[in-house]
Motif scaffolding. Structure first.
Motif, PDB file in Angstrom:
ATOM      1  N   ALA A 134       0.825  -1.211   0.000  1.00 54.20           N
ATOM      2  CA  ALA A 134       0.000   0.000   0.000  1.00 54.20           C
ATOM      3  C   ALA A 134       0.858   1.260   0.000  1.00 54.20           C
ATOM      4  O   ALA A 134       0.500   2.278  -0.620  1.00 54.20           O
ATOM      5  CB  ALA A 134      -0.922  -0.006   1.219  1.00 54.20           C
ATOM      6  N   LEU A 135       1.976   1.230   0.679  1.00 55.92           N
ATOM      7  CA  LEU A 135       2.869   2.387   0.723  1.00 55.92           C
ATOM      8  C   LEU A 135       3.388   2.761  -0.658  1.00 55.92           C
ATOM      9  O   LEU A 135       3.725   3.920  -0.919  1.00 55.92           O
ATOM     10  CB  LEU A 135       4.054   2.097   1.650  1.00 55.92           C
ATOM     11  N   GLN A 136       3.473   1.784  -1.528  1.00 60.06           N
ATOM     12  CA  GLN A 136       4.004   2.032  -2.870  1.00 60.06           C
ATOM     13  C   GLN A 136       3.182   3.089  -3.608  1.00 60.06           C
ATOM     14  O   GLN A 136       3.724   3.881  -4.393  1.00 60.06           O
ATOM     15  CB  GLN A 136       4.013   0.724  -3.674  1.00 60.06           C
ATOM     16  N   ASP A 137       1.882   3.105  -3.343  1.00 59.37           N
ATOM     17  CA  ASP A 137       0.983   3.974  -4.107  1.00 59.37           C
ATOM     18  C   ASP A 137       0.659   5.281  -3.395  1.00 59.37           C
ATOM     19  O   ASP A 137      -0.186   6.051  -3.862  1.00 59.37           O
ATOM     20  CB  ASP A 137      -0.325   3.223  -4.422  1.00 59.37           C
ATOM     21  N   VAL A 138       1.297   5.536  -2.262  1.00 57.80           N
ATOM     22  CA  VAL A 138       1.058   6.789  -1.545  1.00 57.80           C
ATOM     23  C   VAL A 138       1.629   7.953  -2.358  1.00 57.80           C
ATOM     24  O   VAL A 138       2.740   7.870  -2.899  1.00 57.80           O
ATOM     25  CB  VAL A 138       1.693   6.741  -0.131  1.00 57.80           C
ATOM     26  N   GLU A 139       0.875   9.031  -2.423  1.00 62.76           N
ATOM     27  CA  GLU A 139       1.301  10.192  -3.202  1.00 62.76           C
ATOM     28  C   GLU A 139       2.615  10.756  -2.662  1.00 62.76           C
ATOM     29  O   GLU A 139       2.772  10.931  -1.451  1.00 62.76           O
ATOM     30  CB  GLU A 139       0.214  11.273  -3.166  1.00 62.76           C
ATOM     31  N   GLY A 140       3.532  11.012  -3.537  1.00 62.49           N
ATOM     32  CA  GLY A 140       4.820  11.577  -3.153  1.00 62.49           C
ATOM     33  C   GLY A 140       5.879  10.540  -2.832  1.00 62.49           C
ATOM     34  O   GLY A 140       7.054  10.887  -2.651  1.00 62.49           O
TER      35      GLY A 140
END
Length: 641
Positions: A451-457
Motif C-alpha cells: 500500500a505504501l508504494q501507491d502513496v502520493e509523493g
C-alpha cells in the motif's frame, strides 16, 4: 615396549600384545640371529661343494674352518654394528654395512688362505667356497631384514585396514580415479578404497588401481556384507542433484554410509577434513539462482545499506553478500545482543575494508530507528527482522504484531520519508492463507508495504520476497533433527503427513538481492521451490545418513500439530495470479491490495491492542486485516465462528 616389559605383561595374564607394542629386539638377539644365519651359510656352502664333488684340503679339519669363518665374520659384524639398527626400519646404510662386513670377511679369509698356502703348501679354502659362502651369507642376511621389514609393514597395514572404513568410489572417470589415488597415497586416512562403482555394465572383469569395479546391478543384487563395503564415496560436482538422490536412495537401502569429497583439484592438504559424511542439505540443494552481478553491484557499490534482523540466519547472509559489492556503509541492526556481536566479529575479520555500523535496537521503537535514517541516508534497506517461530508467536500474538507488523510499518514509512531508493522485505510462505498469528502478521506487513508504494509523493520502490523454509536457519527442523540424532533420539515430528518447501540460505539471499534489482515497486516475488519434502522422509534419510537405522537405533514419535501449524504450506494465495520474470525460477505474485489509509487505520488499532496485551482483540483485528486467516489447532479458532 622392551622384552622385559613384554615378558611382564605376558606373565601377568595380559596376553593381548599388539605388534605395534613390540618396539625392537635387543641387539644381542639380532647378533645371535645373524650368527645363526652365518652358520646356515657355512653349512650350505660345504653341502653344495660336496654335491658338486669339489674337495678341499683335509689338512685342516672342517670344524676348524667352520669356526674360523664364524669368528672372522662376527668380528667384522661387531666392528660395523650391523646388528644395531631396528630391523623393521632397515635402510640402504644397514644393507651396505652387511655387504662391507662380508666383503672384508672374504678378503681376510683370502689373505689367511694365502699365508697358509705359503707356510704349509695347503689351502684352507677353495676360492669357489669363499664365493659361494659370500653369496649365501649376504643373501640370507638381506632376506632376513627384508622379511622382517615387510612382515611388520604387512601387519601394520592389516591392522590399519581392519580399523578403516571400506569404501567404494562412485565413478570410474579421471576425477574418481584421482581422488581414489589420493586416498591410497595417504595410509593414515581412516578409509580403505575397496573398489569402484559405476552405472556402466562393460567393466565386470576390469580393475582400477588394483581394485574391482562393480556395476549398479551388482550393488542391487548383493548385501552390504557380500560387497565387503561400509560406505560409498561420492565426488561432488560430478552429478546432478537428481542423479545423486537416485544413487543415495539405493545406498541407504543397502545400509551403506555415504561420504562426499570435493574434486581432486579442491582437495586440501588436510584430506581428512575434506572428506565428510553426506548431509541432508546436499540432497535438498538445487542449482542456485544465477545473479546478474553487474546490476546487483551497481545497486550496492559505494551505497549506504541497512539490514534489519542482520544477526539472524537470513539477515547475516544478506550482510555477507552485500559486503562483496563494496558499499560505502552497512548498518546491521538487531535486538539480539550476542548474535549481533558474533556477526560483528565475523564481518570485521572478513571485510576489514568495509565500513560497518552495528546497532542494537528494536524496530518497534521508531524514536530509536529514525536517527539512523536521518544520519546515514540509506540507498537500500533489507528488512529481515521478524519473529518467525509459529508456536511462540501464537502464544504471544501482541509481540508478533509489534515486531512483524508495526515494526515493518516503522522501517517502511521511514524508508519512504527519507527517500530510500529500494526497500526489500523478507516474507514467508506462511503468509499465504495463514493459519497462525505469525503468518497473518507477515501478511499484514506485506499489505502495508504494498500500500505504501501507491502513496502520493512516495519515491521508494517497495519489494517483497516470499519463500519457504531455509536449510540450517536458527531453530529450523534440520539442525533440530541433528541434535536429536546426536543425543540418540527420539526424533519428534508433529504429524506423519506434514510437508514443507526447502531452500538454502545463500539461495534465499540471492533471491532477495536479485529482487532488489528487478522490482519496479509493489511486487511480491515468489521462488519456484521445487517439490515439497515430506518431513517424515527427511527424518528417515537423516537417520540413515548418520549410519543408523530408523525406528531401531533412533525412534520417531509424533507429537501432534502445534497451534497454528498446517500440513501444507503454499507460496501463492488462492486468488493470486503469477507473472513471469527474466528468471525462470522467480515469479511475481499478483495478490490483492489494500488502500494505504485503510491498512494504516487497522494497523494503528491493532498496535494499540498489542500495547495493551489484549490477545483476543489483537487476533480479532488481525482476522479483519487478513480475511483469509483461519486459525488451525489454536485457541483462536472460536473467533472464526
Amino acid at each position: 615396549m622392551n622384552m622385559q616389559n613384554l615378558k611382564n605383561r605376558i606373565y601377568s595374564g595380559d596376553n593381548m600384545v599388539s605388534l605395534s607394542d613390540v618396539r625392537y629386539l635387543p641387539r644381542w638377539v639380532v647378533l645371535a640371529i645373524d650368527v645363526m644365519i652365518l652358520m646356515t651359510a657355512v653349512s650350505g656352502s660345504f653341502y653344495l661343494l660336496e654335491k658338486l664333488h669339489v674337495h678341499s684340503s683335509e689338512a685342516v679339519p672342517n670344524y676348524t674352518k667352520y669356526l674360523l669363518i664364524l669368528v672372522v665374520n662376527t668380528i667384522y659384524m661387531y666392528i660395523f654394528k650391523t646388528y644395531s639398527g631396528i630391523i623393521r626400519h632397515s635402510t640402504f646404510i644397514d644393507l651396505f654395512k652387511i655387504m662391507l662386513a662380508n666383503v672384508l670377511t672374504g678378503i681376510t679369509l683370502g689373505i689367511l688362505n694365502i699365508i697358509t698356502f705359503v707356510i704349509t703348501g695347503n689351502k684352507l679354502f677353495l676360492p669357489t667356497f669363499l664365493f659361494i659362502y659370500f653369496t649365501i651369507s649376504v643373501t640370507l642376511l638381506f632376506m632376513f631384514r627384508l622379511f622382517v621389514k615387510e612382515f611388520f609393514h604387512f601387519a601394520r597395514e592389516l591392522r590399519r585396514t581392519s580399523l578403516k572404513k571400506r569404501i567404494l568410489v562412485l565413478g570410474i572417470d579421471e576425477q574418481a580415479i584421482a581422488v581414489a589415488r589420493a586416498l591410497l597415497d595417504n595410509p593414515s586416512l581412516p578409509y580403505h578404497v575397496a573398489g569402484f562403482l559405476t552405472q556402466r555394465t562393460d567393466s565386470k572383469s576390469a580393475k582400477l588401481l588394483g581394485r574391482p569395479i562393480y556395476n549398479r546391478k551388482k550393488l542391487e543384487s548383493n548385501t552390504k556384507d557380500k560387497l565387503d563395503a561400509d560406505g560409498i564415496l561420492i565426488i561432488e560436482e560430478m552429478m546432478t542433484k537428481e542423479e545423486m538422490n537416485h544413487w543415495v536412495n539405493l545406498f541407504l537401502e543397502k545400509d551403506l554410509e555415504v561420504f562426499k569429497s570435493p574434486p581432486v583439484q579442491k582437495l586440501r592438504d588436510d584430506i581428512r577434513s575434506s572428506i565428510k559424511n553426506l548431509q541432508i542439505e546436499d540432497l535438498l540443494n538445487r542449482k542456485p539462482i544465477k545473479i546478474e552481478n553487474e546490476e546487483v553491484k551497481r545497486r550496492h557499490y559505494d551505497k549506504a545499506v541497512l539490514v534489519t534482523g542482520g544477526a539472524g540466519s537470513i539477515g547475516s547472509e544478506i550482510v555477507r553478500q552485500v559486503a562483496i559489492f563494496n558499499p560505502s556503509l552497512i548498518v546491521v541492526l538487531d535486538q539480539a545482543e550476542t548474535p549481533l556481536y558474533e556477526v560483528e566479529l565475523e564481518m570485521r575479520e572478513k571485510y576489514p575494508h568495509i565500513r560497518f555500523k552495528f546497532v542494537l535496537a528494536d524496530i518497534s521503537n521508531r524514536h530509536r530507528i529514525e536517527p539512523l535514517f536521518k544520519k546515514y541516508r540509506f540507498s537500500m534497506v533489507y528488512h529481515a527482522a521478524a519473529y518467525k517461530h509459529v508456536p511462540l508467536v501464537e502464544e504471544n500474538p501482541h509481540e508478533g504484531i509489534l515486531v512483524n507488523t508495526f515494526g515493518t510499518k516503522n522501517i517502511a514509512a521511514l524508508s519512504s520519508l527519507y527517500k530510500v531508493n529500494r526497500f526489500v522485505m523478507v516474507s514467508t510462505d506462511k503468509a499465504v492463507n495463514p493459519t497462525n498469528v505469525m503468518g497473518a502478521s507477515k501478511r499484514a506487513a506485506e499489505l502495508l508495504v504494498q500500500a505504501l508504494q501507491d502513496v502520493e509523493g512516495n519515491t521508494t520502490k517497495f519489494i517483497t520476497t516470499r519463500f519457504g523454509n531455509v536449510l540450517g536457519s536458527n531453530g529450523s527442523v534440520i539442525p533440530h533433527f541433528k541434535k536429536q540424532i546426536e543425543k540418540g533420539g527420539p526424533i519428534t515430528i508433529t504429524h506423519p503427513e506434514i510437508v514443507r518447501f526447502f531452500m538454502t540460505i545463500p539461495e534465499a539471499c540471492e533471491l532477495v538481492l536479485q529482487a532488489g534489482t528487478m522490482g519496479s515497486g509493489g511486487e511480491i516475488f515468489v521462488f519456484d521451490m521445487g517439490e515439497p519434502v515430506k518431513i517424515l522422509d527427511l527424518a528417515r534419510r537423516m537417520i540413515k545418513l548418520s549410519g543408523l537405522e530408523p525406528d531401531v537405533d533412533i525412534k520417531i514419535i509424533y507429537t501432534g500439530l502445534r497451534p497454528g501449524e498446517k500440513l501444507f504450506e503454499e507460496l501463492l494465495s488462492d486468488g493470486a495470479k503469477t507473472l513471469p520474470t527474466p528468471h525462470e525460477k522467480i515469479m511475481i505474485s499478483k495478490d490483492p491490495h489494500m488502500e494505504f489509509c485503510d491498512i494504516e487505520t487497522l494497523v494503528n488499532r491493532i498496535t494499540k491492542a498489542a500495547l495493551r496485551r489484549d490477545k483476543l482483540e489483537v487476533v480479532t483485528l488481525l482476522k479483519i486485516i487478513v480475511p483469509e486467516f483461519k486459525s488451525n489447532n489454536s485457541v483462536y479458532e472460536t473467533l472464526d465462528k
